[in-house]
Write a protein that holds these residues in place. Sequence first.
Motif, short mmCIF file in Angstrom:
data_model
loop_
_atom_site.label_atom_id
_atom_site.label_comp_id
_atom_site.label_asym_id
_atom_site.label_seq_id
_atom_site.Cartn_x
_atom_site.Cartn_y
_atom_site.Cartn_z
N TRP A 1 -1.44 -1.84 -6.45
CA TRP A 1 -1.62 -1.81 -7.91
C TRP A 1 -1.42 -3.22 -8.46
CZ3 TRP A 1 -3.02 2.80 -10.09
CH2 TRP A 1 -2.74 3.98 -9.39
N GLY A 2 -2.29 -3.59 -9.39
CA GLY A 2 -2.00 -4.77 -10.20
C GLY A 2 -2.69 -6.05 -9.83
N ASN A 3 -1.93 -7.11 -9.95
CA ASN A 3 -2.44 -8.46 -9.80
C ASN A 3 -2.33 -8.91 -8.35
OD1 ASN A 3 -3.42 -10.93 -10.59
ND2 ASN A 3 -1.61 -11.56 -11.75
N HIS A 4 -3.26 -9.74 -7.90
CA HIS A 4 -3.11 -10.38 -6.58
C HIS A 4 -2.13 -11.54 -6.76
CE1 HIS A 4 -3.96 -11.89 -2.61
NE2 HIS A 4 -4.25 -13.07 -3.11
N THR B 1 2.59 -12.17 -6.77
CA THR B 1 3.85 -11.60 -6.28
C THR B 1 4.35 -10.45 -7.16
OG1 THR B 1 5.04 -13.36 -7.39
CG2 THR B 1 4.61 -13.66 -5.05
N THR B 2 3.61 -10.10 -8.22
CA THR B 2 3.97 -8.87 -8.97
C THR B 2 3.21 -7.65 -8.46
OG1 THR B 2 2.25 -9.11 -10.66
CG2 THR B 2 4.39 -10.15 -11.12
N GLN B 3 2.32 -7.84 -7.51
CA GLN B 3 1.53 -6.70 -7.01
C GLN B 3 2.46 -5.58 -6.53
OE1 GLN B 3 0.16 -7.06 -2.65
NE2 GLN B 3 0.03 -9.14 -3.42
N VAL B 4 1.97 -4.35 -6.61
CA VAL B 4 2.80 -3.19 -6.25
C VAL B 4 2.17 -2.44 -5.08
CG1 VAL B 4 3.96 -1.16 -7.14
CG2 VAL B 4 3.26 -2.97 -8.73
N PRO B 5 2.68 -2.66 -3.86
CA PRO B 5 2.18 -1.87 -2.73
C PRO B 5 2.78 -0.46 -2.82
CG PRO B 5 3.70 -3.59 -1.98
CD PRO B 5 3.67 -3.66 -3.47
N ASP B 6 1.93 0.54 -2.92
CA ASP B 6 2.35 1.92 -3.23
C ASP B 6 2.65 2.70 -1.96
OD1 ASP B 6 2.39 4.62 -3.84
OD2 ASP B 6 0.61 4.57 -5.10
N PHE B 7 3.96 2.92 -1.71
CA PHE B 7 4.34 3.73 -0.54
C PHE B 7 4.49 5.21 -0.92
CE2 PHE B 7 8.15 1.87 -2.45
CZ PHE B 7 8.86 3.01 -2.77
N LEU B 8 4.49 5.49 -2.23
CA LEU B 8 4.71 6.86 -2.70
C LEU B 8 3.54 7.78 -2.33
CD1 LEU B 8 6.68 8.59 -4.42
CD2 LEU B 8 5.26 8.03 -6.40
N ASN B 9 2.32 7.27 -2.51
CA ASN B 9 1.12 8.08 -2.24
C ASN B 9 0.56 7.86 -0.83
OD1 ASN B 9 0.30 9.37 -4.95
ND2 ASN B 9 0.86 7.28 -5.50
N GLU C 1 12.42 -4.36 1.09
CA GLU C 1 11.87 -5.21 2.15
C GLU C 1 10.35 -5.10 2.28
OE1 GLU C 1 12.91 -5.87 6.75
OE2 GLU C 1 14.51 -5.01 5.53
N PHE C 2 9.87 -3.86 2.33
CA PHE C 2 8.42 -3.63 2.48
C PHE C 2 7.66 -4.26 1.31
CE2 PHE C 2 5.05 -0.73 0.89
CZ PHE C 2 4.06 -1.03 1.81
N THR C 3 8.13 -3.93 0.10
CA THR C 3 7.43 -4.40 -1.10
C THR C 3 7.38 -5.92 -1.12
OG1 THR C 3 8.14 -2.41 -2.27
CG2 THR C 3 7.45 -4.28 -3.62
N GLU C 4 8.52 -6.54 -0.89
CA GLU C 4 8.57 -8.00 -0.95
C GLU C 4 7.76 -8.66 0.18
OE1 GLU C 4 12.01 -11.35 -0.91
OE2 GLU C 4 12.37 -9.54 -2.10
N LYS C 5 7.80 -8.03 1.35
CA LYS C 5 7.06 -8.58 2.49
C LYS C 5 5.56 -8.66 2.18
CE LYS C 5 8.44 -8.58 7.20
NZ LYS C 5 9.20 -7.91 8.20
N ARG D 1 7.15 -1.09 -12.02
CA ARG D 1 6.55 -2.24 -11.31
C ARG D 1 5.13 -2.50 -11.80
NH1 ARG D 1 9.32 -4.26 -6.25
NH2 ARG D 1 11.38 -3.49 -6.69
N ILE D 2 4.39 -1.41 -12.00
CA ILE D 2 3.01 -1.55 -12.50
C ILE D 2 3.02 -2.25 -13.86
CG2 ILE D 2 1.11 -0.16 -13.49
CD1 ILE D 2 1.41 1.75 -11.08
N LYS D 3 3.98 -1.89 -14.70
CA LYS D 3 4.04 -2.50 -16.04
C LYS D 3 4.31 -4.00 -15.96
CE LYS D 3 3.55 -0.42 -19.50
NZ LYS D 3 2.21 -0.18 -20.11
N LYS D 4 5.08 -4.41 -14.96
CA LYS D 4 5.38 -5.84 -14.81
C LYS D 4 4.10 -6.61 -14.42
CE LYS D 4 8.64 -9.00 -12.75
NZ LYS D 4 9.43 -9.32 -11.58
#
Length: 374
Positions: free
Chosen positions: A211-214, A216-224, A245-249, A336-339
């Motif tokens: 989700w989002g911008n390419h 470091t604010t991008q949101v890799p979605d592990f929920l879905n 860890e996953f998100t930041e990586k 996170r998406i809002k950021k």
Amino acid sequence: MSLISGLDRFTLCFSSNLLSQEEETKSWKKLIKIAVSGAAGMISNHLLFKLASGEVFGPDQPVALKLLGSERSIQALEGVAMELEDSLFPLLREVNIGIDPYEVFQDVEWALLIGAKPRGPGMERADLLDINGQIFAEQGKALNAVASRNVKVMVVGNPCNTNALICMKNAPDIPAKNFHALTRLDENRAKCQLALKAGVFYDKVSNVTIWGNHSTTQVPDFLNATINGLPVTEIIKDRKWLEEEFTEKVQKRGGVLIQKWGRSSAASTSVSIVDAIRSLITPTPKGDWFSSGVYTTGNPYGIAEDIIFSMACRSKGDGDYELVKDVMIDDFLWNRIKKSEAELLAEKRCVAHLTGEGIAVCDLPGDTMLPGEM
Ligand SMILES: NC(=O)C1=CN([C@@H]2O[C@H](COP(=O)(O)OP(=O)(O)OC[C@H]3O[C@@H](n4cnc5c(N)ncnc54)[C@H](OP(=O)(O)O)[C@@H]3O)[C@@H](O)[C@H]2O)C=CC1
Ligand SMILES: O=C([O-])CC(=O)C(=O)O
């Protein structure tokens, strides 16, 4: 004999194995014209050979490659064209090089916009947005004037979401839906990390959205996301790892690679461009989806309208896509998406002079960066 044309230095005289029109209609599809900017750069050096080989558009699809460079790169571009020619790709019917987007983009059905100035030491993000924005405003105008009316535009050059928005705003006669910012590399990076953590092969991981911008604010979605058809959260029970860890990586993968390699991802980016194109020209496997930075107006999630935001897409394989409606968004994901949304809205205000929306005001959040800038 030469395949290459452009800049009046080459004449197109390729004809030795050109199929007759009759044979062409029997066995091969109609030639498609593909423009690539930044064609002498590192990403293109991988991508062009994939396009020419048939790996992207298929083994029965002849292609014409139209390479856009600059005064700076024209010698290199001639070298690239020579290498393409020497590779004897049967599907590569024509290579055209040039420095004028109004010539290079004539009738193109795909425009892969890779060329952009890299951010140098001490350069403000606002300066980068302005310099690259001008490139993409000019290219948008050129596409609007001369490209196929249904050209699909894939913006790779950073900051790619806002560059894609600028390009789109300068091409009002081309459907807004046809503009994409590449976030497929981020999706691939996320799949890789989930597969490694779960101890499964990559192909078992699906439904991964960025989700989002390419940035470091991008949101890799592990929920879905799913692994072997089960929610990732049931397979990887360490929620702290997923959230932190996953998100930041994934967000910082590009920067870590630059630190190690001394240059940004080129080979894996070209692979992800191929994936992104193939996702639009082949039907999305049932139940799955892919990520692309696309226009938000009319989105079903409540994300701000009129920006280019990476979301979950599905395609029937006709070059078009629809947004996936059946996704869960919990508070963690939404915050996170809002950021990322706030960052893109700030970037948009910063380039208002390039989108025809008035005077630019730059109030960019200080703590966000391109993946390569950490
Ligand atoms: N979205 C994504 O996932 C990713 C995006 N990227 C981005 O892709 C872009 C291209 O990367 P890569 O191919 O590795 O870069 P390179 O530096 O190898 O090539 C970039 C090309 O950009 C062109 N360019 C346009 N304007 C300028 C300028 N003012 N100054 C210098 N060069 C300029 C140059 O070509 P010419 O002179 O012919 O115009 C150059 O060949 C970058 O913006 C990078 O940040 C990279 C990785 C992932
Ligand atoms: O910042 C860069 O050029 C590199 C980049 O986008 C990435 O690796 O995702």
